[in-house]
Design a protein around this motif. Sequence first.
Motif, PDB file in Angstrom:
ATOM      1  N   UNK B  84       0.822  -1.208   0.000  1.00 31.54           N
ATOM      2  CA  UNK B  84       0.000   0.000   0.000  1.00 31.54           C
ATOM      3  C   UNK B  84       0.858   1.261   0.000  1.00 31.54           C
ATOM      4  N   UNK B  85       2.166   1.093   0.274  1.00 32.46           N
ATOM      5  CA  UNK B  85       3.059   2.254   0.258  1.00 32.46           C
ATOM      6  C   UNK B  85       3.273   2.784  -1.147  1.00 32.46           C
ATOM      7  N   UNK B  86       3.009   1.961  -2.151  1.00 26.40           N
ATOM      8  CA  UNK B  86       3.227   2.434  -3.524  1.00 26.40           C
ATOM      9  C   UNK B  86       2.340   3.646  -3.780  1.00 26.40           C
ATOM     10  N   UNK B  87       1.035   3.440  -3.541  1.00 31.40           N
ATOM     11  CA  UNK B  87       0.125   4.551  -3.783  1.00 31.40           C
ATOM     12  C   UNK B  87       0.460   5.704  -2.852  1.00 31.40           C
ATOM     13  N   UNK B  88       0.711   5.347  -1.588  1.00 29.06           N
ATOM     14  CA  UNK B  88       0.977   6.376  -0.597  1.00 29.06           C
ATOM     15  C   UNK B  88       2.196   7.203  -0.990  1.00 29.06           C
ATOM     16  N   UNK B 105       7.385   0.034 -12.642  1.00 33.50           N
ATOM     17  CA  UNK B 105       6.801  -1.296 -12.716  1.00 33.50           C
ATOM     18  C   UNK B 105       5.318  -1.268 -13.039  1.00 33.50           C
ATOM     19  N   UNK B 106       4.874  -2.324 -13.710  1.00 33.24           N
ATOM     20  CA  UNK B 106       3.464  -2.342 -14.139  1.00 33.24           C
ATOM     21  C   UNK B 106       2.527  -2.351 -12.951  1.00 33.24           C
ATOM     22  N   UNK B 107       3.041  -2.774 -11.766  1.00 34.87           N
ATOM     23  CA  UNK B 107       2.186  -2.896 -10.593  1.00 34.87           C
ATOM     24  C   UNK B 107       1.681  -1.524 -10.131  1.00 34.87           C
ATOM     25  N   UNK B 108       2.338  -0.446 -10.625  1.00 32.55           N
ATOM     26  CA  UNK B 108       1.893   0.906 -10.268  1.00 32.55           C
ATOM     27  C   UNK B 108       0.697   1.373 -11.101  1.00 32.55           C
ATOM     28  N   UNK B 109       0.370   0.624 -12.154  1.00 35.98           N
ATOM     29  CA  UNK B 109      -0.603   1.110 -13.132  1.00 35.98           C
ATOM     30  C   UNK B 109      -1.887   1.627 -12.483  1.00 35.98           C
ATOM     31  N   UNK B 110      -2.523   0.748 -11.701  1.00 32.09           N
ATOM     32  CA  UNK B 110      -3.796   1.097 -11.071  1.00 32.09           C
ATOM     33  C   UNK B 110      -3.677   2.320 -10.175  1.00 32.09           C
ATOM     34  N   UNK B 112      -1.497   4.590  -9.981  1.00 33.69           N
ATOM     35  CA  UNK B 112      -1.081   5.844 -10.579  1.00 33.69           C
ATOM     36  C   UNK B 112      -2.230   6.528 -11.307  1.00 33.69           C
ATOM     37  N   UNK B 113      -3.082   5.741 -11.940  1.00 39.60           N
ATOM     38  CA  UNK B 113      -4.231   6.343 -12.627  1.00 39.60           C
ATOM     39  C   UNK B 113      -5.070   7.113 -11.622  1.00 39.60           C
ATOM     40  N   UNK B 114      -5.311   6.492 -10.452  1.00 42.35           N
ATOM     41  CA  UNK B 114      -6.132   7.140  -9.428  1.00 42.35           C
ATOM     42  C   UNK B 114      -5.517   8.444  -8.946  1.00 42.35           C
ATOM     43  N   UNK B 115      -4.243   8.407  -8.635  1.00 46.81           N
ATOM     44  CA  UNK B 115      -3.588   9.599  -8.100  1.00 46.81           C
ATOM     45  C   UNK B 115      -3.499  10.674  -9.184  1.00 46.81           C
ATOM     46  N   UNK B 116      -3.227  10.256 -10.415  1.00 44.76           N
ATOM     47  CA  UNK B 116      -3.097  11.218 -11.515  1.00 44.76           C
ATOM     48  C   UNK B 116      -4.398  11.987 -11.698  1.00 44.76           C
ATOM     49  N   UNK B 117      -5.529  11.315 -11.494  1.00 49.97           N
ATOM     50  CA  UNK B 117      -6.810  12.027 -11.629  1.00 49.97           C
ATOM     51  C   UNK B 117      -6.989  13.022 -10.489  1.00 49.97           C
ATOM     52  N   UNK B 118      -6.442  12.684  -9.299  1.00 51.25           N
ATOM     53  CA  UNK B 118      -6.580  13.594  -8.153  1.00 51.25           C
ATOM     54  C   UNK B 118      -5.678  14.812  -8.273  1.00 51.25           C
ATOM     55  N   UNK B 119      -4.577  14.676  -8.984  1.00 48.01           N
ATOM     56  CA  UNK B 119      -3.609  15.779  -9.082  1.00 48.01           C
ATOM     57  C   UNK B 119      -3.344  16.119 -10.542  1.00 48.01           C
ATOM     58  N   UNK B 120      -4.279  16.805 -11.178  1.00 51.52           N
ATOM     59  CA  UNK B 120      -4.138  17.044 -12.626  1.00 51.52           C
ATOM     60  C   UNK B 120      -2.940  17.931 -12.968  1.00 51.52           C
ATOM     61  N   UNK B 121      -2.455  18.734 -11.998  1.00 56.17           N
ATOM     62  CA  UNK B 121      -1.353  19.642 -12.335  1.00 56.17           C
ATOM     63  C   UNK B 121       0.002  18.951 -12.223  1.00 56.17           C
ATOM     64  N   UNK B 122       0.038  17.762 -11.643  1.00 57.77           N
ATOM     65  CA  UNK B 122       1.299  17.025 -11.520  1.00 57.77           C
ATOM     66  C   UNK B 122       1.387  16.039 -12.685  1.00 57.77           C
TER      67      UNK B 122
END
Lengths: 361, 354, 517
Positions: B84-88, B105-110, B112-122
């Motif tokens: 769970x630290x990956x997302x964190x 790594x591909x394991x970040x795929x899920x 990262x999509x979630x976080x990317x939507x939360x932080x559109x400027x990053x």
Amino acid sequence: MRTTLVLRALPPLWAALCALAAASALTLLHGESPRELYRLLWAGTWGSAYGIGQVLFKATPLLFCGLGVAMALRAGLFNIGAEGQITVGAFAAALSGAALPAATPAWLALPTVLLCAFGAGAALGAVAGLFRWLAGAHEVIVTMMLNFVVRAAMVGLGGHVFLRESVHTAPVVAGAELPRLSRYLPALHGSAANASLLLGLLVCAGCALLLSRTRAGFVLRTLGSNEEAARAAGVHVGRTWTWALALAGGVAGLGGTNFVLGYKHYYEDGFSGGVGYMGIAVAVLGHNRPLGVLLAALLFGTLSQGGLAVHALVPRELIDVLTAVVLLTLAASQPAVQRLLQAQPGARREKEQDEKDKEGP
Amino acid sequence: MARPATPARCIAITLALVALNAGLLAVRWHGRGAPAEGALRVGLVFDVGGRGDKSFNDAAYAGVARAQAELGIYAEFIEPGEGSDRESGIRLLAARGFDLVIGVGFIFSDDMIGVARDYPQVRFACVDYAKFDEHGFVLPPPNMVALKFREEEGSYLVGAVAALRSPARTVGFVGGMDIPLIRKFEAGYRAGVRRVCPDCRVLVAYAGTSSDAFKNPARGKELALAQYAAGADVVFHAAGSTGLGVFEAARERGRLAIGVDADQWDEAPGHLLTSMTKQVDVSVLETIRAVREGRFQGGLRVFGLREGGVDYVYDEPRRGMIPADVRAQVEALRAEIIAGRVRVPSTPAEVDPG
Amino acid sequence: MSAPPPLCEAVDLSVRYGSLWANRGVSLAVRPGEVVALVGENGAGKSTLLHALYGLVPLDGGQVRYHGQPVVPSPQRAIAAGLGLVHQHFMLVPPLTVAENVILGQEPRKHGLLDRRRAEEEVRALAVRHGLAIDPRRPVADLSVGEAQRVEILKVLYRGARLLILDEPTAVLTPAEAEGMLRVLRQLVSDPAGGRGLLLVTHKLDEVMAVADRVVVLRQGELVASLPAQACSPAEIARAMVGRELQPVRRHPRPAGPAEVALAVHELVVERDGVRRLDGVTLQVRAGEVLGIAGVEGNGQTELCAAVMGLLPVRSGSVQLASAAGLRDITHLPVRARREAGLAWVPEDRHRHGLVLDFSLADNLLLGHEGAFCTGWLPWLQVIDRRRLLRHGRQLLDEYDIQPPEVQAPARALSGGNQQKLVVARELSAQPRVILAAQPTRGVDVGAIQTIHAQLLGARDRGAAVLLVSAELDELQKLADRIAVLYRGRIRAVLDNPPSCPVQRARLGELMAGGMA
């Protein structure tokens, strides 16, 4: 009585101060500023809503596993198997949750899935209890071996149930999901803290009540405090071992819901990250009392999340060193305080008495 | 007798500890790693236990390190302690307003999509991104780039090398988990072999269908030994640490093997014909450069031979593995692919229709 | 010539543990040629006083003098001044021989090596001189408790001790051994050349009367009496110890006519660690009767109780317990079922079997009686009725005069006597049909003994059957209606012991030693 309370608070306080000093010293050696370290630590944990959420999220499985270890310890059993128990609990929750029809309502889906998680952990714990009862095998060995068995079994089973190009199972149905706390507290947005924390608090309270109020809890405590007296009082020792370990395993198994039902909604290979082993430290630090375990889980959750937050400044190993320092200091400061406790009237009299009463074979 | 712990002593210990802490905090020390004014801030999150893998994660680190040296960026690295630290980790970096956050790594795929939507400027980058849903491949959001590699192109080249170095006209392939990603290696390899030696045999085996198939050296050795016994001179693996068993078999039989992802020469010196490398560092450096120059684009970014994203190891004459004529032939193939005259298939079915 | 100064003296000595005075203003002196007996209830501060004299605990007031000189006591100074403390627990190294244990720390050397021959000779001579006959070459591990005790005394004599301080030296000895030990001690002191003195802590008032010149009584840390032994009676001493008049416990004759059999043991055979511990024991205890089991320890008493309780597997034979429908075979029932059938047990080792020291008094009263205080439909989720338990607890604490009367205090905080009263209170409170009482007053002070005896007889008078296992012949004579002698796992004889004409001690002693019935 008040002195005793103050004395109880001393070892953790010393441990915390020593850990802080060690952290500062190591940070200085590493060439960074301790103030900056603590600023980041605070901001990444209790200093921001997201941080709080993450600490709670990380504390949740620690709480379950800590309770699993503590309940067994109260019965005089060393449950090293929380790691395996939380794994099978999570696996069972994920599989049962995915197997339910998509439209299953929450009131039906959730209890089913929770029961599966509890049952899987409990079954694993009961195996260790049965081994102890019927074969006389020590539970430390058995639970530890079961961890390896579970590890191997998950790898084997994973190939059959994981989705393609992934190391996780299919997601559980919507009815079996536990909502994130951010749904009710928008400030927590992004953090994975979820309703399994509330479940954990309920289980924690349940354990406390069980121990203090019920006959079963009394029998468990008796067995843990004086096995021979328990036997003489008519406690069926083997049976009690078995159900105590089953209960402990079930509680640890429920810990799997944090990740599976509350966070990812699927079982992912290696999700636990050794949380079951940390549970041992949590139980020891919490003096095997449910409330103590809760506080210890929060502390370890903070350390874990804080480790991530200060990662920019210091290497990951520092956080591991800190955790070790906390435990070591705690262990070292304990006997000193115990000696002090012995200087209290009641304790001293009893010690003198003990010496008096030890004659006879 | 142990010294008794009197109340006075307890208080003294407590005060001493408090004083010690205050003293340590009072040491004024400015951290050395503070970002320079206006520097690009890049954060990289490794996979759990990834750092030090001498492959993927280390290559990504090397890419960022080069950017630090060449572009003067500020960088932070996070090693997660658990899943769970990956997302964190990603989220912490995003929340602190980093310009670019990279997950290895591909394991970040899920996550990262979630976080990317939360932080559109990053901006975000995921190495080896792979996310499928019931409709197939899921494209990342516009502020996120998926760094993918044409493994089949690199495999094509090492396939050619293998075939040219096989007197018995038989080569082998050992895959890890039987999934489309690994089948890309197989497809490119077979196509490369066929190109230079149409009647060569290619023996293919996979270690399994679970993620364990990437962590099973014993199985890898078993499969490789079988292929050597069947006449293979060279075996190429795309199987993580299962491949270490392949090298072991090569050493035992005195035959050759081909490494993957990074230069694996050190694992079996003298028995490693070459390695098919994924230049993760190139892709990472390229992404950082794009952000810095203001030409970052979300979506899919594929690194093939042309972009320098895949390659094979040629370290002559130190190693004495690839003769000059073989080198010349393979380089000609490279030029053809870069020029677009050859399209390398990415599924085995395209190599052997039917 | 003026009288020699006391070997050791306490002047207004005080020791405090936290807020509690373990000793307060105690003044005491032991002179050469004198035997001083220090008596008092458990927790009265006897051991603390010894430890303070020997420098093991710091003083909070007053003074200690060795040979008339004020000192700050420490074990080193005490030894140098000729004090020798024999702890209640043996401080011996079992694999070493008697001689090696005695000389440990003071080894005679020859060419830098241990002179074993000389050591053995010295120890042998010392033993013979003081009537402590023992072979110096035997390993301590092979010795009986009585012999080990002699080695402890030889140890302090070897170091030239002139004031022997003994903490309950006879507590672990059989009556005969104890008698021999006291004789030896008396001789040690009466030897005028030795100039020795003796300070003795004991529970047993008959011993006090037998050897002491002076009796010093402590109560709650304070010295309440210092009397010449000749001028006082055991009753007087007991009163000083307890601080109140003790009602003598009387056993009334059993009503005439046969009562029903409450416990019947038939041809019971029990093996433990491959050794046959009970070899065909048959006995019956009737309702309203106390059957005493006499015997030297280790002749099967422990196994008899454990087998009847269901804690030891039975090889053959049977155990039957009275029930509403006549005698019922309980040989293979688990412990809980036996308890529910009306069996109660006061175990000989209260710390091991009787109590959970960390639990409160109330929780200890719940032990084994969970059924009586738990309510709920699901058997394992029954809830403890705390209110009822606490009320019941307060009532029992009051009835048995358990101090402190705090139901929430941990059992650990109680003195041994009070702990034992707690166990007896619990076991007797459920109105059992049959009570197994094993060494119910071991290591317990006079006040508690009296309470326990009265309660056991009370239960008998209410119709309970009591199986009383005891190493104290007095106790058996006082309480038992019949006395069975257990020797090597067999019942040697069963003797009637009516209050009017008790069994003779000599007769019992003979049977216990294996003499013919």
